[in-house]
Write a protein that holds these residues in place. Sequence first.
Motif, mmCIF file in Angstrom:
data_model
loop_
_atom_site.group_PDB
_atom_site.id
_atom_site.type_symbol
_atom_site.label_atom_id
_atom_site.label_comp_id
_atom_site.label_asym_id
_atom_site.label_seq_id
_atom_site.Cartn_x
_atom_site.Cartn_y
_atom_site.Cartn_z
ATOM 1 N N THR A 185 -13.658 -2.535 -37.935
ATOM 2 C CA THR A 185 -14.410 -1.434 -38.745
ATOM 3 C C THR A 185 -15.581 -1.178 -37.780
ATOM 4 O OG1 THR A 185 -14.069 -1.777 -40.808
ATOM 5 C CG2 THR A 185 -15.871 -0.979 -40.810
ATOM 6 N N LEU A 186 -15.714 0.109 -37.617
ATOM 7 C CA LEU A 186 -16.392 0.584 -36.962
ATOM 8 C C LEU A 186 -17.558 0.926 -37.773
ATOM 9 C CD1 LEU A 186 -17.642 2.398 -34.185
ATOM 10 C CD2 LEU A 186 -16.030 3.577 -34.517
ATOM 11 N N GLY A 187 -18.834 1.065 -37.674
ATOM 12 C CA GLY A 187 -20.134 1.971 -38.122
ATOM 13 C C GLY A 187 -20.148 2.789 -37.604
ATOM 14 N N ILE A 188 -21.011 3.483 -37.950
ATOM 15 C CA ILE A 188 -21.627 4.543 -37.146
ATOM 16 C C ILE A 188 -23.173 5.835 -38.422
ATOM 17 C CG2 ILE A 188 -21.605 7.147 -36.103
ATOM 18 C CD1 ILE A 188 -18.516 6.508 -35.913
ATOM 19 N N GLU A 189 -23.786 5.446 -37.625
ATOM 20 C CA GLU A 189 -25.509 5.745 -38.486
ATOM 21 C C GLU A 189 -26.526 6.955 -37.097
ATOM 22 O OE1 GLU A 189 -27.215 5.921 -41.419
ATOM 23 O OE2 GLU A 189 -28.144 6.663 -40.188
ATOM 24 N N THR A 190 -26.098 8.060 -38.641
ATOM 25 C CA THR A 190 -27.613 8.999 -37.290
ATOM 26 C C THR A 190 -27.148 9.813 -38.526
ATOM 27 O OG1 THR A 190 -25.139 10.934 -37.227
ATOM 28 C CG2 THR A 190 -25.569 9.817 -35.204
ATOM 29 N N SER A 191 -28.364 9.257 -39.257
ATOM 30 C CA SER A 191 -28.659 10.198 -40.375
ATOM 31 C C SER A 191 -30.475 10.537 -40.281
ATOM 32 C CB SER A 191 -28.850 9.818 -41.573
ATOM 33 O OG SER A 191 -29.876 8.286 -41.980
ATOM 34 N N CYS A 192 -31.362 9.740 -39.209
ATOM 35 C CA CYS A 192 -32.619 10.409 -38.446
ATOM 36 C C CYS A 192 -33.080 10.326 -37.904
ATOM 37 C CB CYS A 192 -33.532 9.774 -39.730
ATOM 38 S SG CYS A 192 -34.820 10.299 -39.648
ATOM 39 N N ASP A 193 -33.360 9.724 -37.014
ATOM 40 C CA ASP A 193 -33.862 9.071 -35.540
ATOM 41 C C ASP A 193 -33.323 8.559 -35.061
ATOM 42 O OD1 ASP A 193 -35.839 7.670 -37.208
ATOM 43 O OD2 ASP A 193 -36.983 7.227 -36.158
ATOM 44 N N GLU A 194 -32.493 7.242 -35.173
ATOM 45 C CA GLU A 194 -31.702 6.614 -35.076
ATOM 46 C C GLU A 194 -30.301 6.380 -35.113
ATOM 47 O OE1 GLU A 194 -33.720 4.967 -37.170
ATOM 48 O OE2 GLU A 194 -34.900 4.392 -35.460
ATOM 49 N N THR A 195 -29.617 6.716 -33.910
ATOM 50 C CA THR A 195 -28.812 6.842 -32.882
ATOM 51 C C THR A 195 -27.775 5.660 -32.898
ATOM 52 O OG1 THR A 195 -29.075 8.718 -32.191
ATOM 53 C CG2 THR A 195 -26.408 7.889 -31.919
ATOM 54 N N SER A 196 -26.508 4.658 -34.025
ATOM 55 C CA SER A 196 -25.967 3.636 -34.269
ATOM 56 C C SER A 196 -25.075 3.277 -34.604
ATOM 57 C CB SER A 196 -26.851 2.543 -35.096
ATOM 58 O OG SER A 196 -27.189 1.603 -35.183
ATOM 59 N N ILE A 214 -28.496 0.342 -31.458
ATOM 60 C CA ILE A 214 -29.488 1.052 -31.935
ATOM 61 C C ILE A 214 -30.094 2.181 -30.703
ATOM 62 C CG2 ILE A 214 -31.239 1.717 -33.479
ATOM 63 C CD1 ILE A 214 -30.343 -1.022 -34.713
ATOM 64 N N SER A 215 -30.249 3.695 -30.900
ATOM 65 C CA SER A 215 -31.030 4.071 -29.855
ATOM 66 C C SER A 215 -31.752 4.956 -30.666
ATOM 67 C CB SER A 215 -29.825 5.199 -28.730
ATOM 68 O OG SER A 215 -30.978 5.451 -28.398
ATOM 69 N N SER A 216 -32.769 4.628 -30.548
ATOM 70 C CA SER A 216 -34.242 5.486 -31.610
ATOM 71 C C SER A 216 -34.503 6.306 -30.645
ATOM 72 C CB SER A 216 -34.486 3.994 -31.822
ATOM 73 O OG SER A 216 -36.182 5.560 -32.364
#
Length: 330
Positions: free
Chosen positions: A3-14, A29-31
């Motif tokens: 599974t690939l997870g993608i998170e960009t809801s606020c100031d982190e790109t992950s 995680i890139s903040s």
Amino acid sequence: MITLGIETSCDETSCAILEGEQNLLSNIISSSLNRHKPYGGIVPEIASRHSLENIQIVFDEALKKAKKKISDIDLISVTYGPGLIGSLLVGVSFAKALSFSNKIPLVGVNHLIAHMEANLIEHSRPKGDYLGVVVSGGHSMLLHCKKGQYQKIGTTIDDAIGEAYDKVAKLMGLGYPGGPIMDRLAREGDPHCYRFTKPKLKSSLDFSFSGIKTAMLYLIRDLNGKLESEKNHLAASFQHNVTEWIVLAVEEAIKKTNSKHVLVGGGVSANSLLRTKLQDLGKKLSVDIWIPPLALTLDNAGMIARVGYDLYKNKQSVGMDLTAKPNLSI
Ligand code: KG4
Ligand code: ZN
């Protein structure tokens, strides 16, 4: 299954790669935190631009670290809310494009649920009902999970706990984000130096943090230049009180719902005192209180992949009509 997870809801790109249910192969995680610091808080436009510029780089790195190729991915799991609309749209659009062009199934994940279920990377989901606690920069809530459905049973009536930490830290001139700095200072101060009154609320499962914030404002103003020598005591007293209020509400919720398991998550669950107090509460009540390891308390795509895995196993998936929902609730 990969599974690939993608998170960009606020100031982190992950982006994260999860093998099976619990084997997290990468969680990059890139903040954009440093770019917000001069403004004393998150600037939505800066956050979404950062995500746009970095999502491909973070994705490539997540694949590389996991030693996987795009053709190895069986499922894409992306945060679709709640959060900042511009930032959410970057992740959702990226996920949809990858899903469409590579014919990979797609699921949308609620960020708040993911914070609690980050614990399921280390533990198996409790068999029966359980309690969830979200303490983050944007939310403070207690949830009862009954037959797989979350029901909100307590919430803040004003500021979120992380928001209160950040605002008070700003009043003390400590910089952003304030939570970790206050946590550090608090360890050197006297928690009983300043006293605050616990807010009286209709429900013992609700929280309020705006009163203590105003009390701190007046204390800081009245210190008239003596703030420097009092910072540690102020931070320690603030932290002692707010963590106490959360723990009291959690204790009450455990008793009311008769829960044997508690899943805690969100940025403020990185707080050293809160972690200790919750662990002590678990021992006192003989209840399993799970808090994720530090790396999984803050926003990260590992927790998004984990929730997506279960959604897909329960036969849920979405199509190209998935859209960002900034005000998504439980
Ligand atoms: O979960 P998160 O990364 O973002 C949201 O979904 O909101 O939480 C960020 C929040 C910030 O308010 C930050 O100050 C707080 O978590 N935080 C802490 C600590 N580390 C992060 N608050 C108190 N103590 C900490 N050690
Ligand atoms: Zn979060």
